[in-house]
Design an enzyme around this catalytic site. Structure first.
Site, PDB file in Angstrom:
ATOM      1  N   GLY A   7      38.591   2.266 -23.115  1.00  0.00           N
ATOM      2  CA  GLY A   7      39.691   3.235 -23.078  1.00  0.00           C
ATOM      3  C   GLY A   7      40.524   2.948 -21.850  1.00  0.00           C
ATOM      4  O   GLY A   7      40.100   3.221 -20.726  1.00  0.00           O
ATOM      5  N   GLY A  12      41.766   5.667 -17.940  1.00  0.00           N
ATOM      6  CA  GLY A  12      40.933   4.459 -17.862  1.00  0.00           C
ATOM      7  C   GLY A  12      41.679   3.256 -17.289  1.00  0.00           C
ATOM      8  O   GLY A  12      41.105   2.482 -16.518  1.00  0.00           O
ATOM      9  N   ASN A  86      36.680  14.061 -21.067  1.00  0.00           N
ATOM     10  CA  ASN A  86      36.435  15.509 -20.994  1.00  0.00           C
ATOM     11  C   ASN A  86      35.579  15.951 -22.175  1.00  0.00           C
ATOM     12  O   ASN A  86      36.001  16.739 -23.014  1.00  0.00           O
ATOM     13  CB  ASN A  86      37.759  16.268 -20.992  1.00  0.00           C
ATOM     14  CG  ASN A  86      38.401  16.291 -19.617  1.00  0.00           C
ATOM     15  OD1 ASN A  86      37.742  16.037 -18.611  1.00  0.00           O
ATOM     16  ND2 ASN A  86      39.687  16.597 -19.570  1.00  0.00           N
ATOM     17  N   GLY A 114      43.987  13.367 -12.761  1.00  0.00           N
ATOM     18  CA  GLY A 114      45.082  12.962 -13.632  1.00  0.00           C
ATOM     19  C   GLY A 114      45.696  11.628 -13.249  1.00  0.00           C
ATOM     20  O   GLY A 114      45.029  10.737 -12.709  1.00  0.00           O
ATOM     21  N   LYS A 164      32.916  20.296 -14.768  1.00  0.00           N
ATOM     22  CA  LYS A 164      34.330  19.961 -15.040  1.00  0.00           C
ATOM     23  C   LYS A 164      34.960  21.016 -15.957  1.00  0.00           C
ATOM     24  O   LYS A 164      36.133  21.382 -15.805  1.00  0.00           O
ATOM     25  CB  LYS A 164      34.427  18.564 -15.669  1.00  0.00           C
ATOM     26  CG  LYS A 164      35.851  18.141 -16.053  1.00  0.00           C
ATOM     27  CD  LYS A 164      36.691  17.900 -14.830  1.00  0.00           C
ATOM     28  CE  LYS A 164      38.168  17.674 -14.992  1.00  0.00           C
ATOM     29  NZ  LYS A 164      38.841  17.410 -16.196  1.00  0.00           N
ATOM     30  N   HIS A 167      35.751  23.950 -13.849  1.00  0.00           N
ATOM     31  CA  HIS A 167      36.924  23.553 -13.044  1.00  0.00           C
ATOM     32  C   HIS A 167      38.196  23.746 -13.867  1.00  0.00           C
ATOM     33  O   HIS A 167      39.201  24.293 -13.392  1.00  0.00           O
ATOM     34  CB  HIS A 167      36.763  22.094 -12.598  1.00  0.00           C
ATOM     35  CG  HIS A 167      38.029  21.456 -12.115  1.00  0.00           C
ATOM     36  ND1 HIS A 167      38.994  20.959 -12.972  1.00  0.00           N
ATOM     37  CD2 HIS A 167      38.506  21.244 -10.866  1.00  0.00           C
ATOM     38  CE1 HIS A 167      40.001  20.473 -12.278  1.00  0.00           C
ATOM     39  NE2 HIS A 167      39.732  20.632 -10.993  1.00  0.00           N
ATOM     40  N   GLU A 171      41.461  26.072 -13.532  1.00  0.00           N
ATOM     41  CA  GLU A 171      42.808  25.470 -13.609  1.00  0.00           C
ATOM     42  C   GLU A 171      43.712  26.293 -14.549  1.00  0.00           C
ATOM     43  O   GLU A 171      44.875  26.559 -14.236  1.00  0.00           O
ATOM     44  CB  GLU A 171      42.629  24.039 -14.115  1.00  0.00           C
ATOM     45  CG  GLU A 171      43.842  23.175 -14.219  1.00  0.00           C
ATOM     46  CD  GLU A 171      43.444  21.784 -14.754  1.00  0.00           C
ATOM     47  OE1 GLU A 171      42.762  21.032 -14.031  1.00  0.00           O
ATOM     48  OE2 GLU A 171      43.803  21.450 -15.907  1.00  0.00           O
TER      49      GLU A 171
HETATM   50  N1  LIG Z   1      44.993  12.746 -18.565  1.00  0.00           N
HETATM   51  C1  LIG Z   1      44.285  13.450 -17.673  1.00  0.00           C
HETATM   52  O1  LIG Z   1      44.832  14.090 -16.768  1.00  0.00           O
HETATM   53  C2  LIG Z   1      42.784  13.446 -17.747  1.00  0.00           C
HETATM   54  C3  LIG Z   1      42.064  13.807 -16.601  1.00  0.00           C
HETATM   55  C4  LIG Z   1      40.670  13.792 -16.628  1.00  0.00           C
HETATM   56  C5  LIG Z   1      40.018  13.436 -17.794  1.00  0.00           C
HETATM   57  N2  LIG Z   1      40.738  13.107 -18.895  1.00  0.00           N
HETATM   58  C6  LIG Z   1      39.974  12.682 -20.076  1.00  0.00           C
HETATM   59  O2  LIG Z   1      39.888  11.250 -20.048  1.00  0.00           O
HETATM   60  C7  LIG Z   1      39.860  10.725 -21.376  1.00  0.00           C
HETATM   61  C8  LIG Z   1      41.027   9.772 -21.547  1.00  0.00           C
HETATM   62  O3  LIG Z   1      42.224  10.485 -21.286  1.00  0.00           O
HETATM   63  P1  LIG Z   1      43.635   9.760 -21.132  1.00  0.00           P
HETATM   64  O4  LIG Z   1      44.544  10.782 -20.535  1.00  0.00           O
HETATM   65  O5  LIG Z   1      43.472   8.434 -20.482  1.00  0.00           O
HETATM   66  O6  LIG Z   1      44.012   9.547 -22.661  1.00  0.00           O
HETATM   67  P2  LIG Z   1      44.980   8.439 -23.268  1.00  0.00           P
HETATM   68  O7  LIG Z   1      45.323   8.925 -24.626  1.00  0.00           O
HETATM   69  O8  LIG Z   1      46.082   8.122 -22.320  1.00  0.00           O
HETATM   70  O9  LIG Z   1      44.053   7.146 -23.382  1.00  0.00           O
HETATM   71  C9  LIG Z   1      42.966   7.045 -24.243  1.00  0.00           C
HETATM   72  C10 LIG Z   1      42.817   5.574 -24.589  1.00  0.00           C
HETATM   73  O10 LIG Z   1      41.626   5.404 -25.324  1.00  0.00           O
HETATM   74  C11 LIG Z   1      41.872   4.466 -26.360  1.00  0.00           C
HETATM   75  N3  LIG Z   1      40.872   4.696 -27.392  1.00  0.00           N
HETATM   76  C12 LIG Z   1      40.730   5.769 -28.180  1.00  0.00           C
HETATM   77  N4  LIG Z   1      39.638   5.643 -28.955  1.00  0.00           N
HETATM   78  C13 LIG Z   1      39.087   4.446 -28.636  1.00  0.00           C
HETATM   79  C14 LIG Z   1      37.947   3.748 -29.085  1.00  0.00           C
HETATM   80  N5  LIG Z   1      37.132   4.275 -30.013  1.00  0.00           N
HETATM   81  N6  LIG Z   1      37.697   2.536 -28.541  1.00  0.00           N
HETATM   82  C15 LIG Z   1      38.513   2.022 -27.607  1.00  0.00           C
HETATM   83  N7  LIG Z   1      39.601   2.643 -27.133  1.00  0.00           N
HETATM   84  C16 LIG Z   1      39.881   3.836 -27.644  1.00  0.00           C
HETATM   85  C17 LIG Z   1      43.298   4.713 -26.789  1.00  0.00           C
HETATM   86  O11 LIG Z   1      43.855   3.597 -27.433  1.00  0.00           O
HETATM   87  C18 LIG Z   1      43.966   5.051 -25.455  1.00  0.00           C
HETATM   88  O12 LIG Z   1      44.514   3.894 -24.839  1.00  0.00           O
HETATM   89  C19 LIG Z   1      39.909  11.947 -22.290  1.00  0.00           C
HETATM   90  O13 LIG Z   1      38.605  12.333 -22.612  1.00  0.00           O
HETATM   91  C20 LIG Z   1      40.576  13.006 -21.427  1.00  0.00           C
HETATM   92  O14 LIG Z   1      40.281  14.311 -21.833  1.00  0.00           O
HETATM   93  C21 LIG Z   1      42.100  13.081 -18.903  1.00  0.00           C
HETATM   94  O1  LIG Z   2      41.304  17.946 -13.731  1.00  0.00           O
HETATM   95  C1  LIG Z   2      42.143  17.292 -14.333  1.00  0.00           C
HETATM   96  O2  LIG Z   2      42.504  16.155 -14.006  1.00  0.00           O
HETATM   97  C2  LIG Z   2      42.758  17.881 -15.565  1.00  0.00           C
HETATM   98  O3  LIG Z   2      42.181  19.110 -15.865  1.00  0.00           O
HETATM   99  C3  LIG Z   2      42.565  16.960 -16.723  1.00  0.00           C
HETATM  100  O4  LIG Z   2      41.212  16.952 -17.098  1.00  0.00           O
HETATM  101  C4  LIG Z   2      43.476  17.133 -17.904  1.00  0.00           C
HETATM  102  O5  LIG Z   2      44.809  17.199 -17.560  1.00  0.00           O
HETATM  103  C5  LIG Z   2      43.010  18.195 -18.852  1.00  0.00           C
HETATM  104  O6  LIG Z   2      42.439  17.454 -19.909  1.00  0.00           O
HETATM  105  C6  LIG Z   2      44.048  19.086 -19.443  1.00  0.00           C
HETATM  106  O7  LIG Z   2      43.343  20.024 -20.204  1.00  0.00           O
HETATM  107  P1  LIG Z   2      44.035  20.967 -21.250  1.00  0.00           P
HETATM  108  O8  LIG Z   2      44.646  20.049 -22.284  1.00  0.00           O
HETATM  109  O9  LIG Z   2      42.960  21.803 -21.807  1.00  0.00           O
HETATM  110  O10 LIG Z   2      45.087  21.738 -20.511  1.00  0.00           O
END
Ligand SMILES: NC(=O)c1ccc[n+]([C@@H]2O[C@H](COP(=O)([O-])OP(=O)(O)OC[C@H]3O[C@@H](n4cnc5c(N)ncnc54)[C@H](O)[C@@H]3O)[C@@H](O)[C@H]2O)c1
Ligand SMILES: O=C(O)[C@H](O)[C@@H](O)[C@H](O)[C@H](O)COP(=O)(O)O
Length: 312
Positions: A7, A12, A86, A114, A164, A167, A171
């Site tokens: 990912g 990632g 998450n 983020g 988390k 947390h 948020e």
């Molecule tokens: N965006 C944030 O602020 C944030 C913060 C903390 C945690 N997260 C968590 O981190 C994870 C990723 O979030 P993100 O914001 O990077 O999402 P994103 O949509 O930007 O990226 C996800 C990536 O995973 C890839 N993917 C999906 N399924 C796959 C698979 N089976 N095999 C390989 N690749 C695959 C997609 O092509 C995509 O590039 C989620 O679980 C999200 O909830 C996000």
């Molecule tokens: O701590 C963080 O970096 C954020 O919380 C992050 O995990 C993300 O932005 C959430 O996935 C948003 O969550 P909601 O889509 O539920 O608002």
């Protein structure tokens, strides 16, 4: 240290970059071929030396389940899977048990920060056995922000994502509180510089915080948020927090209200308020708004010809 990253999206991709800058070797795999170093999960596993470590950073639910299932077939005894997405903590316990059947170790790691994490570091909340958390410490040390804080080994498997989840519940409440204060200030005639208030609060006040900084950043580019619709999605963390609160009989009025405010934001014409309007009209003859948009009792309004009961 060598690690596989599955990912390579907003999180990632930047985490892989931070790890590389920190001197680690990262092999990345994503569904999107152009972002990947390898063409398949099998190729990623083949590229790693044993004991292998693979960080999963894909959306929670089916994509994470599918990745863990496939890794379970490809990895061997002593290898480590870290779920940094998450995910629901209940899923962690299931994944850890499934992988343990082959002797594969599992760590759940809530990640916060983020898209700013590449430069600021990522706050990490881990769950799992002490030995495997210690084994992965070089990776955690590079990802986390500089300084003493920003990392916790919160407990056994599931504890990282439980922490988390809470947390994120906090948020939700904090964001809703800023949102309501902003709406009230915008609605008043007394305060003429709303953005100025928020900006000034960044220094010295009790409510100074990163969320406040980010709100001011958003207001700097769109002072009255005219380019946005008042519509907010949720990706699960708030719901799970409220569900856990019900399970533990812990009152969470603020977080629950913040979650429900998001649901309400998605309703054009709230069905429940139709019932409230209909009942006010039935018992009090109060004005109603028609589906066409006019407001009034209407010629056939029951309130128009009903004699109210005498008040004793
Ligand atoms: N965006 C944030 O602020 C944030 C913060 C903390 C945690 N997260 C968590 O981190 C994870 C990723 O979030 P993100 O914001 O990077 O999402 P994103 O949509 O930007 O990226 C996800 C990536 O995973 C890839 N993917 C999906 N399924 C796959 C698979 N089976 N095999 C390989 N690749 C695959 C997609 O092509 C995509 O590039 C989620 O679980 C999200 O909830 C996000
Ligand atoms: O701590 C963080 O970096 C954020 O919380 C992050 O995990 C993300 O932005 C959430 O996935 C948003 O969550 P909601 O889509 O539920 O608002």
């Amino acid at each position: 240290m060598q690690i596989g990253m599955v990912g390579l999206g907003k999180m990632g991709g930047n985490m892989a970059e931070r790890l590389r800058r920190g001197g680690h070797e990262v092999v990345g795999y994503d569904h999107h071929r152009e972002a990947s170093d390898v063409g398949s999960l099998k190729e990623l596993v083949d590229r790693l030396e044993t004991p292998r470590a693979v960080w999963v950073m894909v959306p929670a639910g089916a994509p994470t389940q599918q990745t863990v299932d496939e890794l379970g077939k490809l990895l061997s005894e002593g290898d480590v899977v870290i779920d940094g997405g998450n995910s629901h903590y209940v899923d962690d316990q299931k994944h850890a048990a499934e992988l343990a059947e082959k002797g594969i170790r599992f760590v759940d790691c809530g990640v916060s920060g983020g898209v700013w994490g590449l430069q600021n570091g990522y706050a990490l909340m881990c769950g799992g056995d002490d030995s495997v958390v210690q084994h992965m410490m070089p990776i955690f040390e590079t990802l986390k922000p500089e300084g003493e804080d920003g990392f916790v080994h919160a407990g056994a498997v599931g504890a990282g994502h439980f922490a988390k989840m809470v947390h994120n519940g906090i948020e939700y409440g904090m964001m809703q509180s800023f949102a309501e204060g902003w709406e009230l200030l915008e609605a008043s005639d007394i305060v003429t510089d709303v953005k100025g208030c928020f900006s000034s609060w960044r220094t010295g006040t009790v409510i100074r915080s990163w969320l406040l900084d980010l709100l001011v950043r958003a207001l700097d580019s769109d002072e009255h948020l005219e380019e946005l619709r008042g519509y907010a999605q949720d990706s699960g963390e708030g719901r799970w927090t409220v569900q856990a609160a019900v399970d533990h009989a812990v009152p969470l009025p603020v977080i629950t209200a913040a979650l429900y405010a998001r649901f309400a934001s998605r309703q054009e014409d709230p069905p429940a308020m139709k019932v409230v309007a209909a009942l006010r009209n039935q018992f009090g003859g109060h004005a109603i708004a028609s589906a066409e948009g006019s407001v009034g009792m209407g010629a056939d309004s029951p309130g128009a010809d009903v004699t109210p009961p005498k008040v004793r």
